[in-house]
Design an enzyme around this catalytic site. Structure first.
Site, PDB file in Angstrom:
ATOM      1  N   ALA A 163       0.849  -1.186   0.000  1.00 39.57           N
ATOM      2  CA  ALA A 163       0.000   0.000   0.000  1.00 39.57           C
ATOM      3  C   ALA A 163       0.889   1.240   0.000  1.00 39.57           C
ATOM      4  CB  ALA A 163      -0.933  -0.005   1.210  1.00 39.57           C
ATOM      5  N   GLN A 186       3.967 -10.752 -47.210  1.00 36.85           N
ATOM      6  CA  GLN A 186       5.173 -10.121 -46.679  1.00 36.85           C
ATOM      7  C   GLN A 186       4.885  -9.213 -45.486  1.00 36.85           C
ATOM      8  OE1 GLN A 186       7.318  -7.618 -49.493  1.00 36.85           O
ATOM      9  NE2 GLN A 186       9.259  -8.312 -48.641  1.00 36.85           N
ATOM     10  N   ARG A 214      -4.998 -19.338 -40.779  1.00 38.34           N
ATOM     11  CA  ARG A 214      -5.950 -18.395 -41.356  1.00 38.34           C
ATOM     12  C   ARG A 214      -5.629 -18.159 -42.835  1.00 38.34           C
ATOM     13  NH1 ARG A 214     -10.880 -15.881 -41.602  1.00 38.34           N
ATOM     14  NH2 ARG A 214     -10.687 -13.635 -42.013  1.00 38.34           N
ATOM     15  N   THR A 259       5.623   4.809 -13.928  1.00 40.68           N
ATOM     16  CA  THR A 259       5.282   5.029 -15.332  1.00 40.68           C
ATOM     17  C   THR A 259       6.520   5.009 -16.213  1.00 40.68           C
ATOM     18  OG1 THR A 259       5.507   7.431 -15.198  1.00 40.68           O
ATOM     19  CG2 THR A 259       3.341   6.495 -14.617  1.00 40.68           C
ATOM     20  N   SER A 260       6.291   4.840 -17.506  1.00 45.03           N
ATOM     21  CA  SER A 260       7.409   4.905 -18.451  1.00 45.03           C
ATOM     22  C   SER A 260       8.105   6.255 -18.383  1.00 45.03           C
ATOM     23  CB  SER A 260       6.909   4.653 -19.880  1.00 45.03           C
ATOM     24  OG  SER A 260       6.535   3.299 -20.056  1.00 45.03           O
ATOM     25  N   GLU A 261       7.330   7.305 -18.135  1.00 46.42           N
ATOM     26  CA  GLU A 261       7.926   8.635 -18.032  1.00 46.42           C
ATOM     27  C   GLU A 261       8.853   8.748 -16.829  1.00 46.42           C
ATOM     28  OE1 GLU A 261       4.602   8.582 -20.694  1.00 46.42           O
ATOM     29  OE2 GLU A 261       4.713   7.946 -18.596  1.00 46.42           O
ATOM     30  N   GLU A 299      11.306  -5.064  -7.995  1.00 48.58           N
ATOM     31  CA  GLU A 299      10.013  -5.262  -8.634  1.00 48.58           C
ATOM     32  C   GLU A 299      10.092  -5.007 -10.131  1.00 48.58           C
ATOM     33  OE1 GLU A 299       5.441  -3.782  -7.853  1.00 48.58           O
ATOM     34  OE2 GLU A 299       7.026  -2.274  -7.858  1.00 48.58           O
ATOM     35  N   ARG A 300      10.894  -4.026 -10.538  1.00 54.77           N
ATOM     36  CA  ARG A 300      10.974  -3.677 -11.958  1.00 54.77           C
ATOM     37  C   ARG A 300      11.551  -4.809 -12.791  1.00 54.77           C
ATOM     38  NH1 ARG A 300      12.752   2.163  -9.856  1.00 54.77           N
ATOM     39  NH2 ARG A 300      10.645   3.018  -9.687  1.00 54.77           N
TER      40      ARG A 300
END
Length: 381
Positions: free
Chosen positions: A125, A281, A270, A367-369, A244-245
């Site tokens: 948390a 291609q 398919r 975040t990615s940022e 964690e990452r």
């Protein structure tokens, strides 16, 4: 670095795949996902086989595995069951790793064996309505009251809180200190008076809940302090998030590999314009690009894990892994759906679930940022 896996590592991968094929086949994953249900029985079987104790020392019921072994396991688990892998990130990896590193002897003896066995789970948390990417802005407070601390405040986006036996809660214990210097973490049982957990509705990752947690004078024993008083930013939060990452990187890689394989199996059968679509291609190019990006993320993750195992700095590499792998998973699922067309958009397809699940991972866990800012800082910029 030797890029060849050992015989033991290959056997581990095969064992995990075999267990998941028996206990969590795709049709069961779809059933649990649609029911928003976590498979507790499968979780306990993972614990019984020792997989949930990879990050935990042997003396406390774990196996004390290397970080590389842990990411290899995580990739295989996420390939089969992203929900179980997400719980592994939270409970076994973050919870098990942090308690192993900074917990007292009594805390290790109390919490680590049931985490390793799968009998108990931990949730983290941290995030609050006003403290997301700026985690140090958290306002939940813990005030000393005799031999207890009283916790008051609110957390949001807490994964698995209603499935957990304990929460690792980040709180402000010195409001007068600079933002990052007045934070502590406590191990909080989820059955305490004054603690309320509410599920939140969300787009994906339905097997694992996301919750709001409210604390109203929740009395926590002082001995439940995890790490140093006012020192959690370095002792439990930063180090735990770096670990964690890496697990998120392997989670995203395994999930993306699954999306690739599902899409490939569909595409080769398919036919359009009188021939398999994989003979065109443009479709070939999509699968070539997907395969290359998956392998790139896999190697980045394994390299960063190797650095940690060698005791070398890996903060920059951990953020690179999290950023690249999470964005890669989103890209792979998008291209897989483009290759497979309308079938992939139907609820019967695994790809629609992957599309929903992947979107979280460029946001959650940093975040990615934010990862780009960390990388730039580590580069001296």
């Amino acid at each position: 670095m030797d890029f060849a896996l050992t015989d033991e590592q290959r056997m581990m991968q095969e064992s995990v795949r075999a267990l998941m094929a028996r206990e969590a086949p795709p049709e069961k994953i779809r059933e649990w996902d649609q029911a928003h249900e976590f498979p507790d029985e499968v979780w306990r079987k993972l614990g019984a086989q020792g997989w949930l104790g990879l990050t935990i020392p042997e003396e406390f019921g774990g196996t004390g595995a290397s970080v590389l072994d842990t990411v290899l396991f995580s990739e295989q688990l996420s390939y089969c069951a992203t929900g179980l892998s997400a719980a592994f990130q939270r409970s076994a990896c973050y919870g098990g790793t942090v308690i192993s590193r900074v917990g007292t002897q009594e805390q290790k003896e109390t919490y680590l064996p049931p985490i390793a066995s799968g009998e108990s789970m931990v949730a983290v948390a941290l995030t609050e309505p006003g403290a997301g990417s700026d985690a140090a802005a958290l306002q939940t407070r813990a005030t000393r009251d005799g031999d207890h601390y009283l916790i008051n405040g609110q957390k949001v986006y807490t994964s698995g809180a209603d499935q957990a036996d304990w929460l690792i809660v980040a709180v402000r214990t010195d409001p007068s200190a600079p933002a990052r210097e007045g934070i502590s973490t406590f191990i909080v049982p989820t059955d305490l008076d004054g603690l309320e957990i509410r599920r939140m509705d969300k787009l994906g990752n339905w097997m694992v809940s996301t919750c709001e947690v409210y604390f109203d004078d929740v009395a926590v024993p002082a001995e439940n302090l995890l790490g140093d008083l006012n020192g959690a930013w370095q002792s439990t939060l930063s180090s735990g998030l770096d670990a964690e990452r890496l697990i998120i990187g392997s989670h995203c890689t395994g999930s993306a590999q699954r999306a690739f394989d599902v899409a490939r199996d569909y595409a080769v059968s398919r036919e359009q314009f009188g021939r398999p679509i994989t003979s065109f291609q443009m479709i070939k190019q999509k699968f070539a690009d997907m395969a290359a990006s998956i392998q790139g993320a896999r190697l980045m993750t394994q390299h960063a894990a190797w650095l940690v195992d060698q005791g070398l700095p890996a903060r920059k590499e951990s953020s690179m892994v999290k950023m690249v792998a999470s964005e890669m998973w989103n890209d792979v699922v998008y291209e897989a759906m483009q290759a497979c067309g309308g079938w992939s958009y139907m609820m019967e397809s695994e790809l629609q679930r992957q599309y929903r699940d992947a979107r979280l991972y460029t946001i959650g866990g940093g975040t990615s940022e934010i990862q780009r800012l960390i990388i730039a800082k580590e580069l001296g910029l």
